[in-house]
Design an enzyme around this catalytic site. Sequence first.
Site, PDB file in Angstrom:
ATOM      1  N   TYR A 134       0.789  -0.988   0.081  1.00  0.00           N
ATOM      2  CA  TYR A 134      -0.165  -0.306   0.131  1.00  0.00           C
ATOM      3  C   TYR A 134       0.888   1.359  -0.008  1.00  0.00           C
ATOM      4  O   TYR A 134       2.315   1.236   0.303  1.00  0.00           O
ATOM      5  CB  TYR A 134      -0.872  -0.022   1.032  1.00  0.00           C
ATOM      6  CG  TYR A 134      -0.434   0.445   2.625  1.00  0.00           C
ATOM      7  CD1 TYR A 134       0.456  -0.679   3.325  1.00  0.00           C
ATOM      8  CD2 TYR A 134      -0.529   1.567   3.122  1.00  0.00           C
ATOM      9  CE1 TYR A 134       1.188  -0.049   4.369  1.00  0.00           C
ATOM     10  CE2 TYR A 134      -0.056   1.977   4.088  1.00  0.00           C
ATOM     11  CZ  TYR A 134       0.778   1.015   5.063  1.00  0.00           C
ATOM     12  OH  TYR A 134       1.423   1.423   6.180  1.00  0.00           O
ATOM     13  N   ARG A 151       7.813   3.248  -4.923  1.00  0.00           N
ATOM     14  CA  ARG A 151       7.883   2.453  -3.948  1.00  0.00           C
ATOM     15  C   ARG A 151       6.784   1.363  -3.850  1.00  0.00           C
ATOM     16  O   ARG A 151       7.251   0.182  -3.272  1.00  0.00           O
ATOM     17  CB  ARG A 151       7.907   3.561  -2.539  1.00  0.00           C
ATOM     18  CG  ARG A 151       8.121   2.691  -1.348  1.00  0.00           C
ATOM     19  CD  ARG A 151       8.089   3.613  -0.208  1.00  0.00           C
ATOM     20  NE  ARG A 151       7.090   4.203   0.120  1.00  0.00           N
ATOM     21  CZ  ARG A 151       6.735   5.080   1.139  1.00  0.00           C
ATOM     22  NH1 ARG A 151       7.766   5.382   2.043  1.00  0.00           N
ATOM     23  NH2 ARG A 151       5.625   5.631   1.357  1.00  0.00           N
ATOM     24  N   LYS A 202       6.496  -2.053   2.219  1.00  0.00           N
ATOM     25  CA  LYS A 202       5.241  -1.336   2.721  1.00  0.00           C
ATOM     26  C   LYS A 202       4.169  -2.118   2.563  1.00  0.00           C
ATOM     27  O   LYS A 202       3.434  -2.141   1.515  1.00  0.00           O
ATOM     28  CB  LYS A 202       5.259   0.114   2.050  1.00  0.00           C
ATOM     29  CG  LYS A 202       4.310   0.963   2.750  1.00  0.00           C
ATOM     30  CD  LYS A 202       4.183   2.497   2.614  1.00  0.00           C
ATOM     31  CE  LYS A 202       3.193   3.326   3.192  1.00  0.00           C
ATOM     32  NZ  LYS A 202       3.517   3.442   4.721  1.00  0.00           N
ATOM     33  N   GLU A 246      12.235   2.973  13.854  1.00  0.00           N
ATOM     34  CA  GLU A 246      11.370   4.079  13.218  1.00  0.00           C
ATOM     35  C   GLU A 246      10.016   3.860  14.140  1.00  0.00           C
ATOM     36  O   GLU A 246       9.673   3.513  14.996  1.00  0.00           O
ATOM     37  CB  GLU A 246      10.957   3.780  11.768  1.00  0.00           C
ATOM     38  CG  GLU A 246      10.301   2.394  11.731  1.00  0.00           C
ATOM     39  CD  GLU A 246      10.125   1.977  10.151  1.00  0.00           C
ATOM     40  OE1 GLU A 246       9.894   3.082   9.385  1.00  0.00           O
ATOM     41  OE2 GLU A 246      10.005   0.752   9.756  1.00  0.00           O
TER      42      GLU A 246
HETATM   43  C1  PLP Z   1       6.551   2.163   9.340  1.00  0.00           C
HETATM   44  C2  PLP Z   1       6.387   3.591   8.796  1.00  0.00           C
HETATM   45  N1  PLP Z   1       7.587   4.179   8.527  1.00  0.00           N
HETATM   46  C3  PLP Z   1       7.737   5.515   8.181  1.00  0.00           C
HETATM   47  C4  PLP Z   1       6.798   5.810   7.415  1.00  0.00           C
HETATM   48  C5  PLP Z   1       6.800   7.476   6.751  1.00  0.00           C
HETATM   49  O1  PLP Z   1       6.600   7.225   5.485  1.00  0.00           O
HETATM   50  P1  PLP Z   1       6.314   8.208   4.301  1.00  0.00           P
HETATM   51  O2  PLP Z   1       7.094   9.467   4.884  1.00  0.00           O
HETATM   52  O3  PLP Z   1       6.924   7.892   2.953  1.00  0.00           O
HETATM   53  O4  PLP Z   1       4.948   8.668   4.596  1.00  0.00           O
HETATM   54  C6  PLP Z   1       5.368   5.244   7.554  1.00  0.00           C
HETATM   55  C7  PLP Z   1       4.340   5.893   6.988  1.00  0.00           C
HETATM   56  O5  PLP Z   1       2.963   5.538   6.960  1.00  0.00           O
HETATM   57  C8  PLP Z   1       5.480   3.938   8.164  1.00  0.00           C
HETATM   58  O6  PLP Z   1       4.195   3.366   8.036  1.00  0.00           O
END
Ligand code: PLP
Length: 289
Positions: A34, A53, A152, A185
């Site tokens: 997603y 991505r 993702k 993270e």
């Molecule tokens: C686990 C995780 N890390 C980092 C991010 C940040 O990603 P982005 O800046 O591409 O939204 C997300 C966003 O949903 C996430 O689910």
Amino acid sequence: MPSSLACVNGKVTAAEEATVSVLDNGFAFGDAVYETLRTYGGRPFHLDRHLARLRASAARLGFDVGPEEDGLRRPLDDLLARAGNAESYIRFIVSRGRGDLSYDFGRVQGPTLVLVVRPLVPMPAAFYEEGVLLAVASVRRNHPDALDPAIKSCNLLNNLLATREARARGAFEAVLLNAAGDVAEGAGSNVFAVKAGVARTPPLSAGILAGITRQVVLELAPAAGVTVREEALRPADLREADEVFLTSTLKECLPARTIDGVPVGTGRPGPVTRRLLDAYRRYAPAHSV
Ligand SMILES: Cc1ncc(COP(=O)(O)O)c(C=O)c1O
């Protein structure tokens, strides 16, 4: 009238009426990928990076998301036009397809392509003025050798368990450590710590999602007068930081007020976070096309 619409394999309905088969591998196994996007000025921010991505995530799972122009970009343009929202939240979900609840993936017919557009609900302004509460979860981030966080995927139990723990402790976002005990993270964000004016964020090798907001912040920091480094962070680096902030599509650069109940720095959002947030908000509309 702002509206929430969904498109499932080309069929557009109200989001709450959209359905996917109970035999879908996304439902049965979390066998899906997603992307979450948002619009600025009504147009999707960095659709190019999000679609790249999405495709890369699916490739890691061994399926293809289909043609970009006809399958992804045009349905999104169509849904945004039909929804007519001032600003939209956008979700792409692509599963391997409909199977038979077995691991016999040769029988799967797919992919299943889902797109949801709904009115954007921005983070409350108070979050940026006061900062949010973080909790370091006992749940560790998936080890990349087991389920790589760089994918993702809709298999989000790791993130969900950490979030449940953080919310039970009254925090807004969970911070997950990797198996080595380094900061990985947030459950839905990347993490930055600022000390003596230098911002640091864990490297991709910490086993994290390559966040698009994180990458944009890395690119914008020099012109914003901020030194930024990709470096391993220990939990103590967060506790001893002058500022900590999260990055994500919906959070932009969101300051933390406390970690596990202990104030970060002065307990007020700091100047480095503010400078990067301002730079990000100047950049975003120009890269929403
Ligand atoms: C686990 C995780 N890390 C980092 C991010 C940040 O990603 P982005 O800046 O591409 O939204 C997300 C966003 O949903 C996430 O689910």
